[in-house]
Design a protein around this motif. Structure first.
Motif, PDB file in Angstrom:
ATOM      1  N   PRO A   1       0.847  -1.200   0.000  1.00 38.70           N
ATOM      2  CA  PRO A   1       0.000   0.000   0.000  1.00 38.70           C
ATOM      3  C   PRO A   1       0.882   1.249   0.000  1.00 38.70           C
ATOM      4  O   PRO A   1       2.002   1.229   0.500  1.00 38.70           O
ATOM      5  CB  PRO A   1      -0.783  -0.113   1.319  1.00 38.70           C
ATOM      6  CG  PRO A   1      -0.630  -1.516   1.764  1.00 38.70           C
ATOM      7  CD  PRO A   1       0.613  -2.050   1.162  1.00 38.70           C
ATOM      8  N   PRO A   2       0.403   2.378  -0.557  1.00 36.52           N
ATOM      9  CA  PRO A   2       1.248   3.559  -0.692  1.00 36.52           C
ATOM     10  C   PRO A   2       1.710   4.137   0.647  1.00 36.52           C
ATOM     11  O   PRO A   2       2.688   4.857   0.687  1.00 36.52           O
ATOM     12  CB  PRO A   2       0.364   4.555  -1.439  1.00 36.52           C
ATOM     13  CG  PRO A   2      -1.011   4.021  -1.382  1.00 36.52           C
ATOM     14  CD  PRO A   2      -0.918   2.553  -1.120  1.00 36.52           C
ATOM     15  N   TRP A   3       1.041   3.823   1.709  1.00 39.20           N
ATOM     16  CA  TRP A   3       1.422   4.356   3.012  1.00 39.20           C
ATOM     17  C   TRP A   3       2.324   3.409   3.791  1.00 39.20           C
ATOM     18  O   TRP A   3       2.779   3.735   4.875  1.00 39.20           O
ATOM     19  CB  TRP A   3       0.177   4.667   3.833  1.00 39.20           C
ATOM     20  CG  TRP A   3      -0.844   3.577   3.777  1.00 39.20           C
ATOM     21  CD1 TRP A   3      -1.918   3.533   2.953  1.00 39.20           C
ATOM     22  CD2 TRP A   3      -0.869   2.350   4.519  1.00 39.20           C
ATOM     23  NE1 TRP A   3      -2.617   2.366   3.136  1.00 39.20           N
ATOM     24  CE2 TRP A   3      -1.991   1.617   4.106  1.00 39.20           C
ATOM     25  CE3 TRP A   3      -0.062   1.802   5.490  1.00 39.20           C
ATOM     26  CZ2 TRP A   3      -2.316   0.383   4.611  1.00 39.20           C
ATOM     27  CZ3 TRP A   3      -0.382   0.554   6.009  1.00 39.20           C
ATOM     28  CH2 TRP A   3      -1.498  -0.133   5.571  1.00 39.20           C
ATOM     29  N   SER A   4       2.596   2.249   3.264  1.00 43.76           N
ATOM     30  CA  SER A   4       3.407   1.284   4.001  1.00 43.76           C
ATOM     31  C   SER A   4       4.873   1.705   3.997  1.00 43.76           C
ATOM     32  O   SER A   4       5.329   2.409   3.095  1.00 43.76           O
ATOM     33  CB  SER A   4       3.269  -0.105   3.383  1.00 43.76           C
ATOM     34  OG  SER A   4       3.955  -0.147   2.152  1.00 43.76           O
ATOM     35  N   PRO A   5       5.630   1.292   4.999  1.00 47.59           N
ATOM     36  CA  PRO A   5       7.060   1.644   5.041  1.00 47.59           C
ATOM     37  C   PRO A   5       7.820   1.181   3.800  1.00 47.59           C
ATOM     38  O   PRO A   5       8.707   1.871   3.321  1.00 47.59           O
ATOM     39  CB  PRO A   5       7.567   0.930   6.295  1.00 47.59           C
ATOM     40  CG  PRO A   5       6.367   0.770   7.166  1.00 47.59           C
ATOM     41  CD  PRO A   5       5.214   0.589   6.215  1.00 47.59           C
TER      42      PRO A   5
ATOM     43  N   ALA B   1       6.623   0.880   0.676  1.00 46.55           N
ATOM     44  CA  ALA B   1       6.286   1.766  -0.443  1.00 46.55           C
ATOM     45  C   ALA B   1       6.946   3.129  -0.277  1.00 46.55           C
ATOM     46  O   ALA B   1       7.438   3.712  -1.245  1.00 46.55           O
ATOM     47  CB  ALA B   1       4.773   1.916  -0.561  1.00 46.55           C
ATOM     48  N   VAL B   2       6.967   3.634   0.947  1.00 49.92           N
ATOM     49  CA  VAL B   2       7.617   4.924   1.204  1.00 49.92           C
ATOM     50  C   VAL B   2       9.110   4.818   0.912  1.00 49.92           C
ATOM     51  O   VAL B   2       9.704   5.696   0.291  1.00 49.92           O
ATOM     52  CB  VAL B   2       7.361   5.387   2.655  1.00 49.92           C
ATOM     53  CG1 VAL B   2       8.216   6.589   3.007  1.00 49.92           C
ATOM     54  CG2 VAL B   2       5.884   5.708   2.850  1.00 49.92           C
TER      55      VAL B   2
END
Length: 101
Positions: free
Chosen positions: A33-37, A39-40
């Protein structure tokens, strides 16, 4: 006439072994997900790589730039009878324009 006793609604809770059944149906996503560590971290790494590619030209342009380079510009301008301040200004403006791109 008698009224029937009120019926009680029973709550259904997850019973023993429900976690096992849920873990069988929940899977790890293919992309984080875009908010996961993860992805970040991927997004930041991409930004850092773009910056490094851009900054490489800046490093080359400003490598060895110190007061000696400015002094050489002054000496050269005096040798050819030009304004030393204008020579230094031209040198700094040229380098500043390289930063703009």
């Amino acid at each position: 006439m008698t009224t029937p006793p009120p019926t009680r609604r029973t709550r259904r809770a997850l019973g023993p072994g429900a976690a096992r059944g849920l873990t069988d149906t929940v899977r790890t996503p293919r992309t984080p997900p875009p908010w996961s560590p993860t992805a970040v971290d991927i997004a930041l790494r991409a930004v850092l790589e773009r910056f490094e590619a851009t900054a490489e030209g800046w490093r080359d342009a400003f490598d060895g730039l110190d007061e000696d380079v400015l002094a050489e510009a002054v000496v050269e301008a005096r040798t050819f009878g030009s304004d030393p301040a204008a020579a230094v200004d031209e040198l700094v403006d040229g380098l500043g324009q390289r930063l703009a791109y």
